[in-house]
Design an enzyme around this catalytic site. Structure first.
Site, short mmCIF file in Angstrom:
data_model
loop_
_atom_site.label_atom_id
_atom_site.label_comp_id
_atom_site.label_asym_id
_atom_site.label_seq_id
_atom_site.Cartn_x
_atom_site.Cartn_y
_atom_site.Cartn_z
N ARG A 69 0.85 -1.19 0.00
CA ARG A 69 0.00 0.00 0.00
C ARG A 69 0.89 1.24 0.00
O ARG A 69 1.60 1.52 0.97
CB ARG A 69 -0.93 0.01 1.22
CG ARG A 69 -2.03 -1.05 1.16
CD ARG A 69 -2.89 -0.89 -0.07
NE ARG A 69 -4.15 -1.64 0.04
CZ ARG A 69 -5.05 -1.69 -0.92
NH1 ARG A 69 -4.84 -1.05 -2.06
NH2 ARG A 69 -6.16 -2.38 -0.76
N ALA A 81 -10.76 -6.54 -1.86
CA ALA A 81 -11.69 -5.43 -2.07
C ALA A 81 -11.31 -4.68 -3.33
O ALA A 81 -10.18 -4.79 -3.82
CB ALA A 81 -11.67 -4.48 -0.87
N GLU A 98 -14.00 -9.03 -7.64
CA GLU A 98 -12.78 -8.81 -6.88
C GLU A 98 -12.30 -10.09 -6.19
O GLU A 98 -11.10 -10.30 -6.04
CB GLU A 98 -12.98 -7.70 -5.84
CG GLU A 98 -13.16 -6.33 -6.45
CD GLU A 98 -11.92 -5.82 -7.19
OE1 GLU A 98 -10.78 -6.20 -6.83
OE2 GLU A 98 -12.09 -5.06 -8.16
N GLU A 102 -8.45 -11.13 -7.10
CA GLU A 102 -7.40 -11.00 -6.09
C GLU A 102 -6.98 -12.32 -5.47
O GLU A 102 -5.82 -12.48 -5.10
CB GLU A 102 -7.83 -10.00 -5.01
CG GLU A 102 -7.95 -8.59 -5.53
CD GLU A 102 -8.04 -7.54 -4.45
OE1 GLU A 102 -7.98 -7.90 -3.25
OE2 GLU A 102 -8.18 -6.36 -4.79
N GLU A 128 -16.60 7.61 0.68
CA GLU A 128 -16.43 6.22 0.28
C GLU A 128 -17.30 5.31 1.13
O GLU A 128 -17.26 5.36 2.36
CB GLU A 128 -14.98 5.78 0.40
CG GLU A 128 -14.78 4.33 -0.03
CD GLU A 128 -13.37 3.81 0.23
OE1 GLU A 128 -12.96 2.91 -0.51
OE2 GLU A 128 -12.71 4.32 1.15
N GLU A 147 -1.53 -5.09 -14.04
CA GLU A 147 -0.11 -5.26 -14.31
C GLU A 147 0.78 -4.67 -13.22
O GLU A 147 1.94 -5.07 -13.07
CB GLU A 147 0.26 -4.67 -15.67
CG GLU A 147 -0.02 -3.20 -15.81
CD GLU A 147 0.28 -2.67 -17.20
OE1 GLU A 147 0.45 -1.44 -17.34
OE2 GLU A 147 0.33 -3.49 -18.15
#
Length: 196
Positions: A69, A81, A98, A102, A128, A147
């Protein structure tokens, strides 16, 4: 008897909203508001929304994702998520997508995604909103990563995840909310067995 004077709340009135920045995920605005009788400048961040999923494997372990992150400059352990592809996309469809992208696992249909909860992530300045689902009856598939994404899937016991929350190793808000809600809902009622 003491007299209690009730004060009328003066509403907040937005006088203006100016877009200051638009990125891939969010839009940043400067709002001019009249609040409590005073004019002020407030930051506002718009996000189209997201969905998250807590995937439960056949053995009861939860499939977590480990990823870098940039905002924290470190790797985190989270539930899968992602943002909606379009503002009106149903969040259950986003969660369905998702999950496979993931983790490399999928469910046969969105009906195997059980709604768990909704949350707003940063109410002071951002709108959000995330719906969180529990995925069961997982089927092996393959990851479909962007990518620039590097995501490792890490199966974890629920108790270990709770300990990581309590010791500060997991700090992501949606992940903490999902794990704690799942533990509360399923551990006490033996419903966790229904998910495998």
């Amino acid at each position: 008897m003491e007299n209690k004077v009730e004060h009328e709340r003066i509403p907040v009135v937005r006088l203006d909203r100016q877009l200051k920045y638009q990125g891939n995920i969010l839009k940043i605005y400067e709002d001019t508001v009249l609040a409590n009788g005073h004019e002020a400048k407030w930051d506002f961040i718009h996000h189209d929304g997201a969905a998250a999923v807590l995937p439960v494997a056949e053995d009861g372990r939860i499939l977590m994702v480990r990823q870098y992150r940039n905002a924290l400059d470190r790797f985190t352990l989270e539930i899968p998520a992602g943002k909606l592809d379009a503002p009106g996309e149903p969040k259950v469809e986003c969660a369905y997508r998702e999950l496979e992208e993931e983790t490399g696992y999928r469910v046969d249909s969105p009906k195997h995604l059980e709604y768990l909860m909704s949350l707003t992530t940063t109410v002071a300045f951002c709108d959000e909103a995330i719906d969180i689902f529990v995925a069961h009856h997982l089927q092996p598939s393959r990851q479909h990563l962007d990518e620039d994404e590097v995501i490792d899937v890490v199966p974890c016991e629920l108790e270990d995840l709770e300990n990581m929350i309590y010791t500060g190793r997991i700090t992501d808000g949606k992940t903490i909310a999902a794990i704690m809600a799942y533990a509360r809902k399923y551990r006490s009622s033996d419903k966790a067995d229904d998910l495998v």
